[in-house]
Scaffold this motif. Structure first.
Motif, PDB file in Angstrom:
ATOM      1  N   LYS A 118       0.836  -1.192   0.000  1.00  0.00           N
ATOM      2  CA  LYS A 118       0.000   0.000   0.000  1.00  0.00           C
ATOM      3  C   LYS A 118       0.875   1.249   0.000  1.00  0.00           C
ATOM      4  O   LYS A 118       1.864   1.321   0.721  1.00  0.00           O
ATOM      5  N   GLY A 119       0.483   2.202  -0.804  1.00  0.00           N
ATOM      6  CA  GLY A 119       1.244   3.435  -0.895  1.00  0.00           C
ATOM      7  C   GLY A 119       2.408   3.366  -1.848  1.00  0.00           C
ATOM      8  O   GLY A 119       3.127   4.361  -2.018  1.00  0.00           O
ATOM      9  N   CYS A 120       2.636   2.201  -2.468  1.00  0.00           N
ATOM     10  CA  CYS A 120       3.774   2.049  -3.384  1.00  0.00           C
ATOM     11  C   CYS A 120       3.328   1.804  -4.822  1.00  0.00           C
ATOM     12  O   CYS A 120       4.132   1.364  -5.652  1.00  0.00           O
ATOM     13  N   GLU A 121       2.076   2.087  -5.101  1.00  0.00           N
ATOM     14  CA  GLU A 121       1.559   1.806  -6.440  1.00  0.00           C
ATOM     15  C   GLU A 121       2.281   2.611  -7.523  1.00  0.00           C
ATOM     16  O   GLU A 121       2.415   2.157  -8.666  1.00  0.00           O
ATOM     17  N   GLU A 122       2.731   3.817  -7.182  1.00  0.00           N
ATOM     18  CA  GLU A 122       3.385   4.686  -8.160  1.00  0.00           C
ATOM     19  C   GLU A 122       4.910   4.669  -8.039  1.00  0.00           C
ATOM     20  O   GLU A 122       5.589   5.442  -8.716  1.00  0.00           O
ATOM     21  N   VAL A 123       5.450   3.833  -7.170  1.00  0.00           N
ATOM     22  CA  VAL A 123       6.897   3.795  -6.972  1.00  0.00           C
ATOM     23  C   VAL A 123       7.536   2.992  -8.105  1.00  0.00           C
ATOM     24  O   VAL A 123       7.193   1.829  -8.323  1.00  0.00           O
ATOM     25  N   GLU A 124       8.455   3.619  -8.818  1.00  0.00           N
ATOM     26  CA  GLU A 124       9.126   2.957  -9.921  1.00  0.00           C
ATOM     27  C   GLU A 124      10.335   2.159  -9.428  1.00  0.00           C
ATOM     28  O   GLU A 124      10.910   2.459  -8.388  1.00  0.00           O
ATOM     29  N   ALA A 125      10.685   1.164 -10.208  1.00  0.00           N
ATOM     30  CA  ALA A 125      11.844   0.337  -9.860  1.00  0.00           C
ATOM     31  C   ALA A 125      13.117   1.164  -9.953  1.00  0.00           C
ATOM     32  O   ALA A 125      13.270   2.001 -10.838  1.00  0.00           O
ATOM     33  N   TRP A 126      14.026   0.900  -9.029  1.00  0.00           N
ATOM     34  CA  TRP A 126      15.304   1.621  -9.002  1.00  0.00           C
ATOM     35  C   TRP A 126      16.257   1.017 -10.013  1.00  0.00           C
ATOM     36  O   TRP A 126      16.450  -0.195 -10.073  1.00  0.00           O
ATOM     37  N   ALA A 127      16.873   1.877 -10.836  1.00  0.00           N
ATOM     38  CA  ALA A 127      17.811   1.420 -11.850  1.00  0.00           C
ATOM     39  C   ALA A 127      19.229   1.609 -11.336  1.00  0.00           C
ATOM     40  O   ALA A 127      19.657   2.745 -11.120  1.00  0.00           O
ATOM     41  N   PRO A 128      19.979   0.538 -11.105  1.00  0.00           N
ATOM     42  CA  PRO A 128      21.377   0.683 -10.663  1.00  0.00           C
ATOM     43  C   PRO A 128      22.190   1.483 -11.670  1.00  0.00           C
ATOM     44  O   PRO A 128      21.922   1.465 -12.868  1.00  0.00           O
ATOM     45  N   LEU A 129      23.183   2.175 -11.184  1.00  0.00           N
ATOM     46  CA  LEU A 129      23.992   3.032 -12.043  1.00  0.00           C
ATOM     47  C   LEU A 129      24.883   2.226 -12.965  1.00  0.00           C
ATOM     48  O   LEU A 129      25.116   2.603 -14.107  1.00  0.00           O
ATOM     49  N   ALA A 130      25.394   1.102 -12.497  1.00  0.00           N
ATOM     50  CA  ALA A 130      26.334   0.305 -13.296  1.00  0.00           C
ATOM     51  C   ALA A 130      25.570  -0.674 -14.177  1.00  0.00           C
ATOM     52  O   ALA A 130      24.662  -1.362 -13.734  1.00  0.00           O
ATOM     53  N   ASP A 131      25.941  -0.740 -15.459  1.00  0.00           N
ATOM     54  CA  ASP A 131      25.263  -1.657 -16.371  1.00  0.00           C
ATOM     55  C   ASP A 131      25.473  -3.109 -15.968  1.00  0.00           C
ATOM     56  O   ASP A 131      24.562  -3.937 -16.065  1.00  0.00           O
ATOM     57  N   GLU A 132      26.663  -3.435 -15.522  1.00  0.00           N
ATOM     58  CA  GLU A 132      26.918  -4.815 -15.138  1.00  0.00           C
ATOM     59  C   GLU A 132      26.100  -5.220 -13.926  1.00  0.00           C
ATOM     60  O   GLU A 132      25.680  -6.374 -13.804  1.00  0.00           O
ATOM     61  N   GLU A 133      25.834  -4.264 -13.025  1.00  0.00           N
ATOM     62  CA  GLU A 133      24.993  -4.574 -11.875  1.00  0.00           C
ATOM     63  C   GLU A 133      23.558  -4.801 -12.318  1.00  0.00           C
ATOM     64  O   GLU A 133      22.844  -5.635 -11.785  1.00  0.00           O
ATOM     65  N   GLN A 134      23.128  -4.039 -13.346  1.00  0.00           N
ATOM     66  CA  GLN A 134      21.786  -4.245 -13.873  1.00  0.00           C
ATOM     67  C   GLN A 134      21.651  -5.640 -14.469  1.00  0.00           C
ATOM     68  O   GLN A 134      20.639  -6.318 -14.283  1.00  0.00           O
ATOM     69  N   GLU A 135      22.689  -6.083 -15.176  1.00  0.00           N
ATOM     70  CA  GLU A 135      22.638  -7.421 -15.759  1.00  0.00           C
ATOM     71  C   GLU A 135      22.589  -8.490 -14.676  1.00  0.00           C
ATOM     72  O   GLU A 135      21.856  -9.475 -14.788  1.00  0.00           O
ATOM     73  N   ARG A 136      23.386  -8.286 -13.628  1.00  0.00           N
ATOM     74  CA  ARG A 136      23.379  -9.256 -12.527  1.00  0.00           C
ATOM     75  C   ARG A 136      22.016  -9.311 -11.859  1.00  0.00           C
ATOM     76  O   ARG A 136      21.503 -10.377 -11.529  1.00  0.00           O
TER      77      ARG A 136
END
Length: 759
Positions: free
Chosen positions: A727-745
């Motif tokens: 509740k209260g997080c319906e509009e919260v977007e996913a956090w995008a890590p700064l490092a591309d390799e961390e995003q892949e992991r």
């Protein structure tokens, strides 16, 4: 049974090997006697006085600096000094291989006398049996993914912030006398110390009490200046009305029919199952039921044999608690227990994402349950998270698989063991129960310390791969100005021997727990606030004072004298004023920061034209020149003293700006200045007016802290598509890590997590 017969039996039970050479037999006999000596030093009991159970037969290195002893009956004993553990393994390996092995450390020369030969026969027979059980699978031990650390060489460096703990051998008449002397001396001296603190707290309360009395005499309200006084009165009135409504609901139907109106509780989403008069009790489940939730208790075994409590908060409309036999202690190995098949839980809804909460010094996780609906644990549970409350070793019920409270080894631990053993054990159990591969971690005060210690690259960095985010409330990494107070200076001045003589080698001032059990709750709550306020320099200005006595029912708990010596003694935290960096190192870093700030200020004071030209050169060139200047001065490049590696989870910090106990600003600056290149700050906030406990107990904490914690947990959740949206997080977007390799992991872990949850 003779030693020769025992050896022959062991050889029959072991895999076929070449015959033992005659010239090596004497060396093996000597190693057997030395093994007995070492086992006597490290075992629960003397091998010669026991039936073979409880004998230390192997040291298992959980980390290169943290060995635990595995006993002949499969139980665990707490860590011992590195050289002692390594010596046991060297001698054990000689016996297992039937050949002399040159140890990397010096091994004392022993002589196999008649008595030792008989004892060696008994011990080696037991060792042979354990080895056979491991071969057949009964005593099979899981091996870490990176290989066994059993044969690891001794580390060449010991962190000065974590000196070796003392070694206490098994009970004997002489040792019992020594322990008794410590108990007697500490009972009197610690009582005198506690009496001085209580008298100091009462004495400093005289002036505020006289002020309140004067305001009352002049027809003024002494509480009118409290920042939330109006809200405080409103909540007090609401509690009275709720109590009255509860009493009416308990009356027979004819009496209720005469009343007008309908209770709001009848239409609440979470209907309370406890109500009426509000006694002050030390039971978090009771307070959960008062807000329509409930709680079940799990028993968790750490890798060094301690049994600790894990509390699970749940909504009774959505979850059926497990039977008691399924909530008992399990395998001490972490992150290896098969995940429970819980198809009977919430079959028609998506699962809630799990979060684990850890408490502060001298507290239990009941501190998260004392503010009714404004309690962090209940707030997150009603928001849609699966809430688990972790407690550290000993707590309200000191328990161990082998040791009892009179054994000093039961209390030979400090913050390092709490981080290296307790936190991974609790995390592992929550993941096993919820079928997730990662969870969100929330810690307050000392809880942040044990997490910061555990996640360090020299301790258990792999724990970071089990966390989606680490939320630190009032992070305790650097000491605040309170460490210079007279009573803390006194504890820092006395020697370690004097500290143990004054506070013992068992629990720290156990009289506090006696007072907790015997004093009336209201008197204990009032006295507890006065004492802790005097010690730690906080106030209740932002709390709901009507619930203050309830808040202090969950403090103190049993802690070890060694743990308090780590915090306050002359060797560790109080000396260096940091948990993972020595005083010389962090002061050198501060000087570097000061020089860098001055250089930047000078550049900023130059003409606009010069500044513009400098900017045109590019920030990269400026950074290169700064690094070159540092290299010329012989300074280490920034990031070379990092505490954490790439396995560290995202961090979120809530710093109390008016906190005299710890300095959260220094930790925040450490991250912002690039000294932790692998730490990603997903959120940070400094609340200037907050004191140390306001971050969990202030009346505006739900708006200032809890709401943001709820959003950060969901922002960093790696399986958002599989979990119920809080509740209260319906509009919260996913956090995008700064490092591309961390995003892949992260994407890879999300995929594997989705497959496991779908299965």
């Amino acid at each position: 049974m003779t030693l020769r017969n025992t050896v022959l039996q062991q050889r029959k039970m072991s895999p076929p090997r070449a015959p033992l050479k005659l010239e090596s037999r004497g060396s093996w006999d000597r190693a057997a006697a030395e093994f007995v000596n070492q086992a006597e030093k490290l075992s629960q009991n003397h091998p010669s006085e026991s039936d073979g159970d409880g004998i230390a037969v192997e040291a298992r290195f959980v980390t290169p600096h943290d060995p635990v002893l595995v006993t002949s009956d499969g139980n665990r004993l707490p860590p011992v000094p590195l050289d002692e553990a390594h010596k046991l393994n060297v001698l054990r390996r000689e016996l297992d291989h039937h050949e002399p092995v040159t140890p990397s450390t010096s091994v004392s020369e022993g002589h196999a006398t008649g008595a030792k030969t008989a004892t060696a026969a008994s011990v080696t027979e037991k060792v042979a049996r354990v080895a056979a059980e491991k071969t057949t699978g009964r005593g099979k031990r899981r091996t870490a993914s990176n290989g066994s650390l059993r044969e690891a060489m001794l580390p060449t460096h010991t962190n000065p912030l974590f000196p070796p703990l003392p070694l206490y051998g098994p009970p004997s008449k002489l040792r019992d006398i020594q322990y008794r002397i410590f108990q007697i001396s500490s009972s009197f001296l610690s009582l005198a110390f506690l009496a001085v603190i209580v008298l100091g707290a009462l004495f400093t309360s005289i002036d505020p009490w006289l002020r309140r009395l004067w305001l009352r005499a002049t027809l003024r309200d002494p509480d009118a200046a409290r920042p939330f006084y109006a809200e405080e009165l409103k909540r007090k009135k609401h509690r009275k009305e709720t109590e009255r409504e509860w009493m009416l609901r308990q009356l027979p139907p004819p009496s209720r029919a005469s009343e007008t109106g309908t209770s709001t509780a009848d239409h609440d989403e979470c209907t309370p199952t406890e109500g009426g008069p509000d006694p002050i009790v030390c039971d978090p489940a009771y307070y959960a039921r008062r807000v329509g939730l409930d709680m079940e208790i799990f028993e968790v075994q750490t890798e060094d044999g301690f049994i600790i409590d894990l509390w699970h908060v749940y909504d009774p409309k959505e979850y059926e608690p497990l039977p008691p036999e399924e909530r008992t202690i399990g395998d001490p190995e972490v992150f290896t227990t098969p995940r429970r098949n819980t198809t009977h839980r919430e079959p028609k809804q998506k699962p809630k994402f799990p979060v684990l909460l850890m408490h502060g010094l001298l507290q239990s996780s009941g501190a998260y349950c004392v503010n009714d609906d404004s309690s962090l644990a209940f707030y997150l549970c009603k928001s849609g998270y699966d809430v688990w409350l972790g407690n550290n070793r000993c707590g309200f019920r000191p328990r161990h698989t082998l040791l009892d409270g009179s054994d000093p080894r039961m209390w030979c631990w400090n913050i390092r063991q709490m981080g290296v053993f307790d936190l991974p054990a609790l995390t592992s159990r929550v993941l096993a129960e919820t079928r997730f591969d990662r969870l969100g971690l929330i810690c307050h005060s000392q809880g942040t310390t044990q997490a910061l210690v555990a996640l360090a690259k020299e301790q258990r960095p792999d724990l970071g791969e089990r966390l989606t985010v680490f939320c630190a409330l009032a992070p305790a990494a650097y000491a605040g100005p309170l460490i210079g107070k007279m009573y803390f200076k006194f504890m820092r001045v006395i020697s370690p021997a004097m500290f143990r003589l004054m506070f013992g080698i068992h629990a720290f001032i156990p009289l506090m727990m006696t007072m907790h059990a015997t004093l009336p709750p209201m008197l204990y709550g009032w006295l507890g606030y006065k004492v802790f306020s005097f010690l730690f320099n906080w106030t209740d200005q932002r709390w709901d004072r009507g619930l203050r006595d309830r808040m202090f029912q969950f403090a103190p708990v049993y802690v070890s004298s060694e743990s308090m010596r780590w915090w306050l003694g002359r060797e560790c935290f109080a000396k260096h004023k940091c948990i993972l960096t020595t005083k010389e190192e962090w002061r050198a870093e501060e000087r570097e920061d000061h020089e860098l700030d001055n250089a930047r200020d000078m550049r900023g004071a130059e003409s606009i034209l010069d500044a513009a030209e400098r900017d045109m050169e590019g920030d990269d060139e400026v950074e290169k020149s700064e690094r070159a200047a540092e290299a010329q001065k012989g300074k280490k490049p920034r990031g070379s003293t990092a505490w954490y590696n790439h396995q560290a989870p995202p961090f979120a910090l809530w710093v109390c700006g008016n906190d005299a106990l710890v300095d959260g600003d220094k930790l925040l600056r450490r991250f912002e200045r690039g000294r932790e290149p692998h730490v990603r700050l997903v959120h940070s906030k400094v609340i200037p007016e907050y004191e140390h406990l306001d971050v969990i107990w202030a009346m505006d904490a739900p708006d200032q802290v809890f709401r943001e914690v709820r959003e950060v947990l969901w922002k960093t959740c790696h399986v958002r598509d599989l979990c119920r949206v809080p509740k209260g997080c319906e509009e919260v977007e996913a956090w995008a890590p700064l490092a591309d390799e961390e995003q892949e992991r992260t994407d890879g872990l999300q995929s594997s997590g989705s497959e496991e949850l779908s299965a």
